[in-house]
Scaffold this motif. Structure first.
Motif, PDB file in Angstrom:
ATOM      1  N   VAL A  67      36.319  -1.750  15.517  1.00  0.00           N
ATOM      2  CA  VAL A  67      35.519  -0.535  15.490  1.00  0.00           C
ATOM      3  C   VAL A  67      36.231   0.530  16.318  1.00  0.00           C
ATOM      4  CG1 VAL A  67      33.235   0.410  15.996  1.00  0.00           C
ATOM      5  CG2 VAL A  67      33.456  -1.970  15.340  1.00  0.00           C
ATOM      6  N   PRO A  68      36.324   1.758  15.828  1.00  0.00           N
ATOM      7  CA  PRO A  68      37.018   2.801  16.585  1.00  0.00           C
ATOM      8  C   PRO A  68      36.438   3.037  17.975  1.00  0.00           C
ATOM      9  CG  PRO A  68      36.586   3.550  14.357  1.00  0.00           C
ATOM     10  CD  PRO A  68      35.884   2.247  14.520  1.00  0.00           C
ATOM     11  N   ASN A  69      35.136   2.781  18.152  1.00  0.00           N
ATOM     12  CA  ASN A  69      34.528   2.983  19.469  1.00  0.00           C
ATOM     13  C   ASN A  69      35.083   2.011  20.503  1.00  0.00           C
ATOM     14  OD1 ASN A  69      32.984   4.861  18.177  1.00  0.00           O
ATOM     15  ND2 ASN A  69      31.181   3.561  18.012  1.00  0.00           N
ATOM     16  N   GLN A  70      35.577   0.851  20.062  1.00  0.00           N
ATOM     17  CA  GLN A  70      36.158  -0.117  20.981  1.00  0.00           C
ATOM     18  C   GLN A  70      37.573   0.257  21.384  1.00  0.00           C
ATOM     19  OE1 GLN A  70      36.027  -3.620  18.569  1.00  0.00           O
ATOM     20  NE2 GLN A  70      34.007  -4.244  19.326  1.00  0.00           N
ATOM     21  N   ARG A  72      39.517   2.496  23.059  1.00  0.00           N
ATOM     22  CA  ARG A  72      39.694   3.593  24.006  1.00  0.00           C
ATOM     23  C   ARG A  72      41.186   3.809  24.239  1.00  0.00           C
ATOM     24  NH1 ARG A  72      36.322   0.246  26.805  1.00  0.00           N
ATOM     25  NH2 ARG A  72      37.914   0.074  28.417  1.00  0.00           N
ATOM     26  N   ASN A  73      41.537   4.918  24.856  1.00  0.00           N
ATOM     27  CA  ASN A  73      42.948   5.225  25.099  1.00  0.00           C
ATOM     28  C   ASN A  73      43.635   4.109  25.886  1.00  0.00           C
ATOM     29  OD1 ASN A  73      42.530   7.588  23.763  1.00  0.00           O
ATOM     30  ND2 ASN A  73      42.785   8.922  25.522  1.00  0.00           N
ATOM     31  N   THR A  75      42.929   0.934  25.923  1.00  0.00           N
ATOM     32  CA  THR A  75      43.118  -0.219  25.039  1.00  0.00           C
ATOM     33  C   THR A  75      44.307   0.004  24.117  1.00  0.00           C
ATOM     34  OG1 THR A  75      40.722  -0.521  25.052  1.00  0.00           O
ATOM     35  CG2 THR A  75      41.954  -1.731  23.394  1.00  0.00           C
ATOM     36  N   HIS A  94      44.039   9.452  19.181  1.00  0.00           N
ATOM     37  CA  HIS A  94      43.008   9.996  18.298  1.00  0.00           C
ATOM     38  C   HIS A  94      43.310   9.630  16.844  1.00  0.00           C
ATOM     39  CE1 HIS A  94      39.942  12.759  16.892  1.00  0.00           C
ATOM     40  NE2 HIS A  94      40.831  13.288  16.073  1.00  0.00           N
ATOM     41  N   ARG A  97      42.375   5.976  16.109  1.00  0.00           N
ATOM     42  CA  ARG A  97      40.939   5.810  15.868  1.00  0.00           C
ATOM     43  C   ARG A  97      40.546   6.356  14.499  1.00  0.00           C
ATOM     44  NH1 ARG A  97      41.000   6.646  21.400  1.00  0.00           N
ATOM     45  NH2 ARG A  97      40.893   8.901  21.197  1.00  0.00           N
ATOM     46  N   ARG A 101      38.791   4.331  11.471  1.00  0.00           N
ATOM     47  CA  ARG A 101      37.520   4.801  10.941  1.00  0.00           C
ATOM     48  C   ARG A 101      37.572   4.910   9.419  1.00  0.00           C
ATOM     49  NH1 ARG A 101      37.374   9.228  13.782  1.00  0.00           N
ATOM     50  NH2 ARG A 101      36.468   8.128  15.534  1.00  0.00           N
TER      51      ARG A 101
END
Length: 104
Positions: A67-70, A72-73, A75, A94, A97, A101
């Motif tokens: 999931v893109p929410n997981q 983070r930069n 990660t 960006h 992600r 998505r």
């Protein structure tokens, strides 16, 4: 006895595993071919950024980040270090992600 009671519980898959799955590194690097000459510098920068974002998105998906929410930069940058890629910029993070998505 119903047939459903006789079937065994399936083994956990990557998405339900309790511990992270190790990444498979490519065994041989992909053979690179020269980029077409005569394009503006911005084209080459964007092209290489897209390739890097694709590599990172694939590595994240292989490691269990779906999931893109997981992603983070931090990660994404730690994954880049793991696979041997220079740390990505905020723009590339960006883009990673965005790729995750739109692949859903």
């Amino acid at each position: 006895m119903p047939a459903a009671a006789l079937t065994s519980k399936p083994l956990p898959t990557q998405s339900t595993a309790r511990r992270p799955v190790l990444l498979d590194r490519p065994y041989a690097p992909v053979e690179k071919c020269p980029l077409p000459p005569g394009r503006p510098r911005e084209w080459y920068v964007t092209h290489n950024r897209r390739l890097k974002a694709m590599r990172l998105a694939i590595a994240l998906l292989d490691s269990g980040v779906h999931v893109p929410n997981q992603a983070r930069n931090e990660t994404i940058r730690s994954t880049a270090e793991l696979i041997g890629v220079h740390p990505p910029s905020d723009t590339t993070c960006h883009m990673v992600r965005a790729l995750m998505r739109y692949s859903r």
